[in-house]
Design a protein around this motif. Structure first.
Motif, PDB file in Angstrom:
ATOM      1  N   ALA A 176       0.832  -1.211   0.000  1.00 50.08           N
ATOM      2  CA  ALA A 176       0.000   0.000   0.000  1.00 50.08           C
ATOM      3  C   ALA A 176       0.864   1.257   0.000  1.00 50.08           C
ATOM      4  O   ALA A 176       0.554   2.243  -0.678  1.00 50.08           O
ATOM      5  N   ILE A 177       1.954   1.220   0.762  1.00 45.73           N
ATOM      6  CA  ILE A 177       2.872   2.362   0.791  1.00 45.73           C
ATOM      7  C   ILE A 177       3.473   2.594  -0.576  1.00 45.73           C
ATOM      8  O   ILE A 177       3.535   3.724  -1.081  1.00 45.73           O
ATOM      9  N   ARG A 178       3.919   1.517  -1.221  1.00 50.41           N
ATOM     10  CA  ARG A 178       4.548   1.639  -2.541  1.00 50.41           C
ATOM     11  C   ARG A 178       3.572   2.210  -3.568  1.00 50.41           C
ATOM     12  O   ARG A 178       3.958   2.982  -4.440  1.00 50.41           O
ATOM     13  N   GLN A 179       2.310   1.827  -3.462  1.00 47.76           N
ATOM     14  CA  GLN A 179       1.317   2.290  -4.432  1.00 47.76           C
ATOM     15  C   GLN A 179       0.860   3.723  -4.172  1.00 47.76           C
ATOM     16  O   GLN A 179       0.538   4.451  -5.109  1.00 47.76           O
ATOM     17  N   GLY A 180       0.837   4.112  -2.903  1.00 50.36           N
ATOM     18  CA  GLY A 180       0.242   5.399  -2.564  1.00 50.36           C
ATOM     19  C   GLY A 180       1.208   6.519  -2.256  1.00 50.36           C
ATOM     20  O   GLY A 180       0.783   7.672  -2.092  1.00 50.36           O
ATOM     21  N   ASP A 181       2.509   6.239  -2.178  1.00 51.26           N
ATOM     22  CA  ASP A 181       3.488   7.271  -1.829  1.00 51.26           C
ATOM     23  C   ASP A 181       3.812   8.108  -3.070  1.00 51.26           C
ATOM     24  O   ASP A 181       4.402   7.597  -4.027  1.00 51.26           O
ATOM     25  N   PRO A 182       3.463   9.406  -3.080  1.00 54.11           N
ATOM     26  CA  PRO A 182       3.726  10.234  -4.264  1.00 54.11           C
ATOM     27  C   PRO A 182       5.212  10.399  -4.560  1.00 54.11           C
ATOM     28  O   PRO A 182       5.599  10.568  -5.724  1.00 54.11           O
ATOM     29  N   VAL A 183       6.046  10.365  -3.521  1.00 59.61           N
ATOM     30  CA  VAL A 183       7.485  10.491  -3.739  1.00 59.61           C
ATOM     31  C   VAL A 183       8.017   9.262  -4.465  1.00 59.61           C
ATOM     32  O   VAL A 183       8.828   9.362  -5.399  1.00 59.61           O
ATOM     33  N   LEU A 184       7.547   8.078  -4.067  1.00 62.21           N
ATOM     34  CA  LEU A 184       7.962   6.856  -4.750  1.00 62.21           C
ATOM     35  C   LEU A 184       7.435   6.820  -6.178  1.00 62.21           C
ATOM     36  O   LEU A 184       8.157   6.452  -7.111  1.00 62.21           O
ATOM     37  N   ASN A 185       6.183   7.199  -6.356  1.00 63.42           N
ATOM     38  CA  ASN A 185       5.601   7.187  -7.694  1.00 63.42           C
ATOM     39  C   ASN A 185       6.375   8.074  -8.657  1.00 63.42           C
ATOM     40  O   ASN A 185       6.581   7.725  -9.825  1.00 63.42           O
ATOM     41  N   ALA A 186       6.809   9.225  -8.163  1.00 60.86           N
ATOM     42  CA  ALA A 186       7.581  10.146  -9.000  1.00 60.86           C
ATOM     43  C   ALA A 186       9.046   9.724  -9.099  1.00 60.86           C
ATOM     44  O   ALA A 186       9.679   9.891 -10.145  1.00 60.86           O
ATOM     45  N   GLY A 187       9.567   9.186  -7.997  1.00 54.39           N
ATOM     46  CA  GLY A 187      10.997   8.953  -7.926  1.00 54.39           C
ATOM     47  C   GLY A 187      11.518   7.697  -8.589  1.00 54.39           C
ATOM     48  O   GLY A 187      12.626   7.707  -9.152  1.00 54.39           O
ATOM     49  N   VAL A 188      10.759   6.619  -8.557  1.00 53.42           N
ATOM     50  CA  VAL A 188      11.284   5.340  -9.052  1.00 53.42           C
ATOM     51  C   VAL A 188      11.712   5.390 -10.517  1.00 53.42           C
ATOM     52  O   VAL A 188      12.823   4.948 -10.855  1.00 53.42           O
ATOM     53  N   PRO A 189      10.887   5.928 -11.439  1.00 57.61           N
ATOM     54  CA  PRO A 189      11.344   5.978 -12.837  1.00 57.61           C
ATOM     55  C   PRO A 189      12.618   6.807 -13.025  1.00 57.61           C
ATOM     56  O   PRO A 189      13.491   6.448 -13.820  1.00 57.61           O
ATOM     57  N   VAL A 190      12.724   7.900 -12.282  1.00 57.77           N
ATOM     58  CA  VAL A 190      13.918   8.744 -12.372  1.00 57.77           C
ATOM     59  C   VAL A 190      15.131   7.987 -11.827  1.00 57.77           C
ATOM     60  O   VAL A 190      16.233   8.055 -12.394  1.00 57.77           O
ATOM     61  N   MET A 191      14.941   7.252 -10.748  1.00 55.68           N
ATOM     62  CA  MET A 191      16.025   6.462 -10.168  1.00 55.68           C
ATOM     63  C   MET A 191      16.480   5.364 -11.120  1.00 55.68           C
ATOM     64  O   MET A 191      17.674   5.065 -11.232  1.00 55.68           O
ATOM     65  N   GLN A 192      15.535   4.745 -11.804  1.00 57.86           N
ATOM     66  CA  GLN A 192      15.885   3.704 -12.763  1.00 57.86           C
ATOM     67  C   GLN A 192      16.728   4.266 -13.904  1.00 57.86           C
ATOM     68  O   GLN A 192      17.671   3.620 -14.377  1.00 57.86           O
ATOM     69  N   ALA A 193      16.403   5.491 -14.331  1.00 61.11           N
ATOM     70  CA  ALA A 193      17.197   6.139 -15.382  1.00 61.11           C
ATOM     71  C   ALA A 193      18.610   6.442 -14.884  1.00 61.11           C
ATOM     72  O   ALA A 193      19.585   6.275 -15.632  1.00 61.11           O
ATOM     73  N   LEU A 194      18.736   6.864 -13.626  1.00 63.99           N
ATOM     74  CA  LEU A 194      20.055   7.114 -13.050  1.00 63.99           C
ATOM     75  C   LEU A 194      20.875   5.828 -12.972  1.00 63.99           C
ATOM     76  O   LEU A 194      22.079   5.817 -13.261  1.00 63.99           O
ATOM     77  N   ARG A 195      20.209   4.753 -12.545  1.00 64.15           N
ATOM     78  CA  ARG A 195      20.912   3.464 -12.445  1.00 64.15           C
ATOM     79  C   ARG A 195      21.459   3.037 -13.804  1.00 64.15           C
ATOM     80  O   ARG A 195      22.599   2.572 -13.902  1.00 64.15           O
TER      81      ARG A 195
END
Length: 227
Positions: free
Chosen positions: A44-63
């Motif tokens: 539920a946290i992973r689905q509802g956290d706006p920081v995670l929703n915005a951040g994960v794709p950007v982090m994947q690009a950095l990786r």
């Protein structure tokens, strides 16, 4: 029971209630482990956290760009917790992955966060962790600790060499999802061997731009939701 100061009957009653709600599960013998409800809450946290929703794709690009580990961390009262960890291709050991609290006075992710906090919160951290802060060479007085944080804030990033894991370099920038937000950081973790041959200025530039992108995405999502 002794550590919490509960009687045997009270402790057993609490355990039964936690099992009934799915927060604990009984395993072999008289041992218990965290139950399925914890896993559901994590989802539920992973689905509802706006920081995670915005951040994960950007982090994947950095990786993909730097082939290194990327950490997203958040500040909660008196602790810094990693909320997402993108694993790179180096195969390095990163001890502080998702869900593990790291020291607030050591490591690039924490220092980047604390440098951007208000002086009142910084003073509270210093008062609580005075001795380990001195041991970590972050200041033997409040004035020295504040000065070191001011330097990090002014330059806009923090670099730590082997502070959390020997042989690793952390590069962290503050992440402020909203003016009243608790604060966070976006960090790269790289082996010292690779760090030594990378363009340091480019590394910081790209990481800083990624943090600003995450903030912009969060703000855009917030405005869209309020319409």
């Amino acid at each position: 029971m002794a550590r919490l100061g509960y009687s045997r009957g009270t402790a057993y009653r609490y355990v039964r209630e936690l099992v009934a709600e799915g927060f604990l599960t009984r395993v072999a013998g008289s041992a218990y482990t965290l139950g399925p409800r914890i896993i559901e809450l994590d989802y539920a946290i992973r689905q509802g956290d706006p920081v995670l929703n915005a951040g994960v794709p950007v982090m994947q690009a950095l990786r993909k760009k730097f082939e290194c580990d990327v950490l997203l961390a958040s500040f909660y009262n008196d602790r810094v917790v990693v909320t997402h960890h993108e694993r790179g291709d180096d195969g390095i050991t990163v001890s502080f992955g998702r869900g593990r609290a790291m020291p607030v006075y050591k490591g690039a992710p924490s220092k980047a966060i604390v440098s951007a906090l208000s002086p009142i919160k910084q003073k509270k951290i210093y008062t609580e962790f005075r001795q380990p802060i001195a041991a970590a060479a972050m200041g033997s007085s409040w004035e020295e600790f504040r000065s070191k944080l001011a330097t990090i804030k002014k330059q806009g990033y923090c670099i730590s060499l082997g502070e959390l894991d020997p042989g690793n370099v952390g590069v962290g920038v503050p992440l402020n999802p909203e003016p009243a937000g608790a604060g966070g950081s976006l960090s790269l973790v790289i082996s010292r061997a690779r760090y030594d041959i990378l363009d340091k200025a480019l590394l910081v530039e790209v990481l800083t731009a990624a943090a600003r992108q995450i903030e912009s995405l969060i703000l855009g999502a917030s405005h869209a939701a309020s319409r």
